[in-house]
Design a protein around this motif. Structure first.
Motif, PDB file in Angstrom:
ATOM      1  N   ARG A 101     -29.910 -41.153 -27.016  1.00  0.00           N
ATOM      2  CA  ARG A 101     -29.550 -41.462 -28.405  1.00  0.00           C
ATOM      3  C   ARG A 101     -30.306 -42.713 -28.849  1.00  0.00           C
ATOM      4  O   ARG A 101     -30.007 -43.814 -28.381  1.00  0.00           O
ATOM      5  CB  ARG A 101     -28.043 -41.688 -28.533  1.00  0.00           C
ATOM      6  N   TYR A 130     -29.755 -51.148 -24.747  1.00  0.00           N
ATOM      7  CA  TYR A 130     -30.058 -50.941 -23.333  1.00  0.00           C
ATOM      8  C   TYR A 130     -31.418 -51.523 -22.928  1.00  0.00           C
ATOM      9  O   TYR A 130     -31.575 -52.016 -21.810  1.00  0.00           O
ATOM     10  CB  TYR A 130     -29.968 -49.453 -22.969  1.00  0.00           C
ATOM     11  N   GLY A 133     -22.028 -42.476 -13.410  1.00  0.00           N
ATOM     12  CA  GLY A 133     -22.263 -41.224 -14.149  1.00  0.00           C
ATOM     13  C   GLY A 133     -22.528 -40.064 -13.212  1.00  0.00           C
ATOM     14  O   GLY A 133     -22.479 -40.192 -11.980  1.00  0.00           O
ATOM     15  N   PHE A 177     -31.343 -42.229 -21.364  1.00  0.00           N
ATOM     16  CA  PHE A 177     -30.540 -42.424 -22.577  1.00  0.00           C
ATOM     17  C   PHE A 177     -31.218 -41.639 -23.695  1.00  0.00           C
ATOM     18  O   PHE A 177     -32.415 -41.807 -23.958  1.00  0.00           O
ATOM     19  CB  PHE A 177     -30.458 -43.912 -22.926  1.00  0.00           C
ATOM     20  N   GLU A 221     -22.393 -45.186 -17.634  1.00  0.00           N
ATOM     21  CA  GLU A 221     -21.741 -46.418 -18.091  1.00  0.00           C
ATOM     22  C   GLU A 221     -22.328 -47.545 -17.239  1.00  0.00           C
ATOM     23  O   GLU A 221     -22.381 -47.434 -16.006  1.00  0.00           O
ATOM     24  CB  GLU A 221     -20.230 -46.300 -17.910  1.00  0.00           C
ATOM     25  N   VAL A 261     -28.868 -46.368 -29.391  1.00  0.00           N
ATOM     26  CA  VAL A 261     -28.454 -47.290 -28.324  1.00  0.00           C
ATOM     27  C   VAL A 261     -29.662 -47.876 -27.582  1.00  0.00           C
ATOM     28  O   VAL A 261     -29.497 -48.717 -26.696  1.00  0.00           O
ATOM     29  CB  VAL A 261     -27.523 -46.583 -27.287  1.00  0.00           C
ATOM     30  N   ILE A 297     -27.669 -39.127 -16.708  1.00  0.00           N
ATOM     31  CA  ILE A 297     -27.803 -39.175 -18.167  1.00  0.00           C
ATOM     32  C   ILE A 297     -26.637 -39.948 -18.772  1.00  0.00           C
ATOM     33  O   ILE A 297     -25.474 -39.670 -18.470  1.00  0.00           O
ATOM     34  CB  ILE A 297     -27.878 -37.755 -18.755  1.00  0.00           C
ATOM     35  N   HIS A 298     -26.954 -40.919 -19.618  1.00  0.00           N
ATOM     36  CA  HIS A 298     -25.973 -41.764 -20.302  1.00  0.00           C
ATOM     37  C   HIS A 298     -24.881 -42.303 -19.375  1.00  0.00           C
ATOM     38  O   HIS A 298     -23.693 -42.074 -19.597  1.00  0.00           O
ATOM     39  CB  HIS A 298     -25.344 -41.007 -21.482  1.00  0.00           C
TER      40      HIS A 298
END
Length: 817
Positions: free
Chosen positions: A215, A222, A240, A213, A255, A218, A252-253
């Motif tokens: 960003r 998480y 993903g 992750f 759900e 967030v 990467i990132h």
């Protein structure tokens, strides 16, 4: 896995290339191969896995073997990998091993309205729907969706499976997957450039994957979610795209949701999402949202346009419910990917039904025209058969009888004769010509090449001389004097039968009383050329023939207006041609075999794709290899034939080959169609990968024309791709031209195979001629039954409106059909 498989094939190809010319340049190939075999092992099962384990044993003992044995085993390894390790086949097997499912109950429900609008109302632009914004309209327009109907039928081209859980040892770079595992660790760290990232490691009993992750906003959410999952020993599901870095995998990132054994509703996973084709600059999630909005608003009031009796007879879901299911699927992704879901089967049926209804309407119009009613009799038919030097096969007799009945009728005959190479179509055509001439009419026979026209001329002349019927020839290479004589004989009616090439359709050609047109290898002539020949008479009967078997699926679509006859029986005593793929470094085996066959009094073809060597392509050419074979086959006479020769030179070479003066014919594909030499038992095709399947089958058909056993060798390089080998293996597996044609259709698609890329016609959005033949047959039967019962489609205004809209701009093609 795909890349590793390609690398194994590349390394083995390099090692065995040109009889191990570069073998010494590769250091420790055994170690490199062992590493790569380890990488692909997890993806294999059954015989392939067993073979890999044997290969590993050989490579682990590589240094103990003498060089000769190493080379032999490397060559065997190469052959098996090229011929048996197809990435697509391994993929199919692999998909069956993903069994665990996660299904959410979060699915849109369909509420049908009792009030239905006429189909015409859905031909309005999408912006007439309340609440659809300007940007949404702009996106839909960019996709070419000009009406509400277009949007409703904008079916997804695939589905995003968020239900099948992928074991972590089967992760692949670039694949979008759903994984489930426990949390091994949660770490907030920095990249080399000082950027913060959150790293979470998930594991299952097969392996592990890292979730990243990037960003910081967030991170808190998480960290809390994953830390709690770890603390409670709970599993997490993540969806993903996988990226491979060295031997490790990252997503990467993704759900993410916490997995619970009895949880029914997941918001981000456990569903199957539609994926639509996009135009440049558009995003999938926005297009999905736009289509979804229109479908939800418009579909409840969409009318059923098929007749009730058809829907009931075929047990079809209502069209509005089928369309809803296509856009908001509740079926399994396996069903959807294989186009087995009831909603998809309904749309497939509809596409075929609309097309076949249009064809049935055209065909009815053609049948209503008045044509020639030939005064043919059973006595004429018996007289023809009595003068044949052989008995007709059951299939030939059946097809000739069908033609006889057509000619008796006052409706114009439009019949297609399909027959595999050597099945005896020409004698059936001669029978039709005999009936026409005996009834007082002329016959025109059009062939695609001068070689074939000349061959037909000789056969027809020999046969019709018994009845005192003059046969003429008209080709482009005739001298002006000979041509003028032929034109006069055609015009006065002296020639009962005229054989020719496209020269037959030129303006100066005038018939006295043309009653029957026979077109050989009809796919080589354009619609316009066929029409021009037909216009030389007053609605003459049309008989078209092809030795290129047309898959039944295409025969029912591209030739929907023609009656199709199939000669599906070979003359007695014929043996199937034995076919084998041979790599070019094994050519000496072929040379030895050729010498054996030639010594037994047989003859051979050796075919090349080019006349002269091309600088751009490393292909052996006919003229260059003529000298090579003359040297290799000393003591046997070798001839050369290619398309650039003058007609009299071609005729001379063919006569010498037929008579046995030449035992071997080195040729280009000019021998593909119609050449008949019963003594020829071997066909060698160099650069076989350069030819289409249908063309290879045609070439193979030049041998096996007697009771002698015949052979076909498909010569190719070890460096050819996997797809080329898959195509060639079709010919090894079958001599049935219709099976070859079906395979050709599967490889090339209907448009390319037929040479017609008609926009909107034959280009189905969801139906597939190869896959859905059973549905096509049902739709055709129902469409023709409907038109026979209700030719005006009375009371079916919505169906008429849809047919008109579906085929707008293609009226001319429907006329020709």
């Amino acid at each position: 896995m795909k890349k590793t498989l390609e690398n194994i094939k590349k390394l083995l190809t390099f090692l065995v290339k040109d009889d191990f010319k570069y073998y010494d340049r590769v250091k420790e190939p055994d170690r490199a191969l062992l590493i790569m075999l380890q990488k692909i092992k997890p993806y294999l099962s059954g015989k392939r896995l067993a073979f890999i384990e044997k290969a590993e044993m050989f490579l682990k003992n590589y240094d103990r073997f003498p060089e000769e044995k190493r080379k032999r085993l490397l060559k065997e390894l190469h052959s098996v990998f090229v011929l048996k390790f197809s990435y697509k086949e391994i993929e199919r097997e692999l998909s069956k091993r993903k069994s665990e499912k996660l299904v959410s109950s979060f699915v849109s429900e369909f509420h049908e309205s009792s009030e239905k609008y006429p189909l015409k109302a859905f031909l309005q632009p999408p912006e007439t729907i309340k609440g659809l914004g300007k940007q949404s309209v702009s996106r839909l327009r960019k996709l070419g969706l000009d009406t509400i109907l277009d949007v409703l039928f904008y079916v997804p081209f695939r589905y995003e499976d968020r239900t099948s859980i992928t074991p972590m040892n089967l992760l692949r770079d670039g694949e979008t997957v759903l994984v489930k595992g426990k949390v091994a660790g949660v770490v907030e760290t920095n990249t080399r450039k000082g950027k913060k990232l959150l790293k979470v490691v998930l594991y299952d009993r097969h392996g592990k994957v890292t979730l990243l992750f990037l960003r910081p906003r967030v991170f808190g959410f998480y960290k809390k979610l994953f830390s709690r999952a770890k603390e409670l020993g709970r599993e997490v599901v993540a969806y993903g795209k996988v990226k491979r870095r060295g031997l490790s995998f990252t997503i990467i990132h993704p759900e993410v949701e916490i997995f619970e054994e009895n949880k029914k509703s997941y918001s981000k996973v456990g569903v199957v999402l539609p994926v639509y084709h996009l135009a440049e600059g558009l995003k999938q999630n926005l297009v999905r949202k736009d289509v979804s909005f229109v479908v939800k608003k418009a579909l409840p009031r969409f009318p059923e346009y098929l007749p009730d009796e058809v829907v009931d007879k075929r047990n079809l879901p209502e069209i509005s419910r089928a369309l809803w299911e296509v856009h908001f699927p509740s079926s399994s992704v396996e069903e959807l990917e294989e186009f087995r879901a009831p909603c998809q089967r309904r749309l497939i049926y509809d596409e075929f039904f609309l097309f076949q209804t249009a064809l049935a309407l055209v065909r009815r119009r053609i049948k209503d025209e008045k044509g020639i009613s030939f005064p043919v009799s059973e006595e004429m038919l018996d007289e023809f058969k009595k003068h044949l030097p052989f008995s007709l096969t059951g299939a030939q007799d059946r097809v000739l009888r069908e033609i006889f009945e057509d000619m008796k009728s006052d409706r114009p005959m439009n019949r297609l004769i399909q027959g595999d190479v050597g099945s005896g179509k020409t004698v059936v055509a001669a029978g039709a010509a005999y009936l026409a001439v005996k009834s007082g009419y002329q016959v025109a026979v059009m062939a695609p090449t001068e070689i074939l026209a000349n061959q037909h001329f000789k056969k027809f002349k020999e046969f019709f001389s018994r009845f005192g019927i003059p046969v003429g020839l008209l080709t482009g290479s005739m001298t002006p004097k000979a041509r003028a004589t032929s034109l006069k004989a055609v015009k006065t009616g002296y020639f009962g039968v005229v054989i020719g090439t496209h020269a037959l359709i030129q303006e100066k050609v005038s018939f006295k009383n043309l009653g029957l047109v026979i077109i050989d290898e009809q796919h080589r002539f354009g619609v316009k050329q066929r029409a021009e020949l037909k216009n030389k008479g007053n609605r003459p009967d049309i008989l078209v023939m092809t030795a290129t078997p047309i898959p039944r699926t295409l025969a029912l679509t591209a030739y929907g207006d023609l009656d199709v006859s199939v000669i599906d029986e070979m003359p007695r005593g014929r043996k199937p041609v034995k076919t084998k793929i041979v790599f070019d470094d094994e050519m000496e085996k072929v040379v030895a075999f050729l010498k054996k066959e030639l010594s037994a009094g047989n003859r051979a073809y050796i075919v090349y794709p080019l006349v002269e060597e091309s600088e751009k392509m490393e292909l052996k050419a006919a003229t260059d290899m003529f000298h090579f074979w003359s040297g290799k086959l000393k003591g046997f006479s070798v001839g050369l034939l290619h398309g650039r020769m003058k007609q009299h030179e071609k005729d001379s070479v063919m006569e010498k080959f037929k008579s046995g003066e030449f035992q071997v014919l080195v040729s280009t594909t000019v021998v593909e169609v119609g050449v008949d030499v019963p003594e020829a038992t071997v066909m060698v095709i160099e650069h076989a990968e350069r030819f289409g399947l249908a063309q290879l089958h045609q070439l193979r058909g030049r041998v096996g024309r007697s009771s002698r056993q015949s052979y076909c060798f498909l010569i190719t390089r070890r460096t050819v791709g996997e797809d080329a080998i898959r195509r060639l293996k079709v010919l090894e597996a079958t001599t049935d031209g219709f099976k070859v044609a079906e395979a050709d259709l599967a490889f090339r698609g209907p448009g390319e195979l037929m040479g017609t890329r008609q926009s909107g016609i034959g280009e189905f959005k969801i139906a597939d001629l190869r896959r859905d033949f059973d549905v096509l047959k049902m739709a055709r039967e129902d469409a023709f039954e409907l038109v026979n019962r209700n030719p005006e489609l009375t009371g079916l205004d919505d169906l008429k409106e849809y047919i008109k809209y579906r085929f707008k701009g293609n009226e001319e093609f429907i006329e020709i059909a």
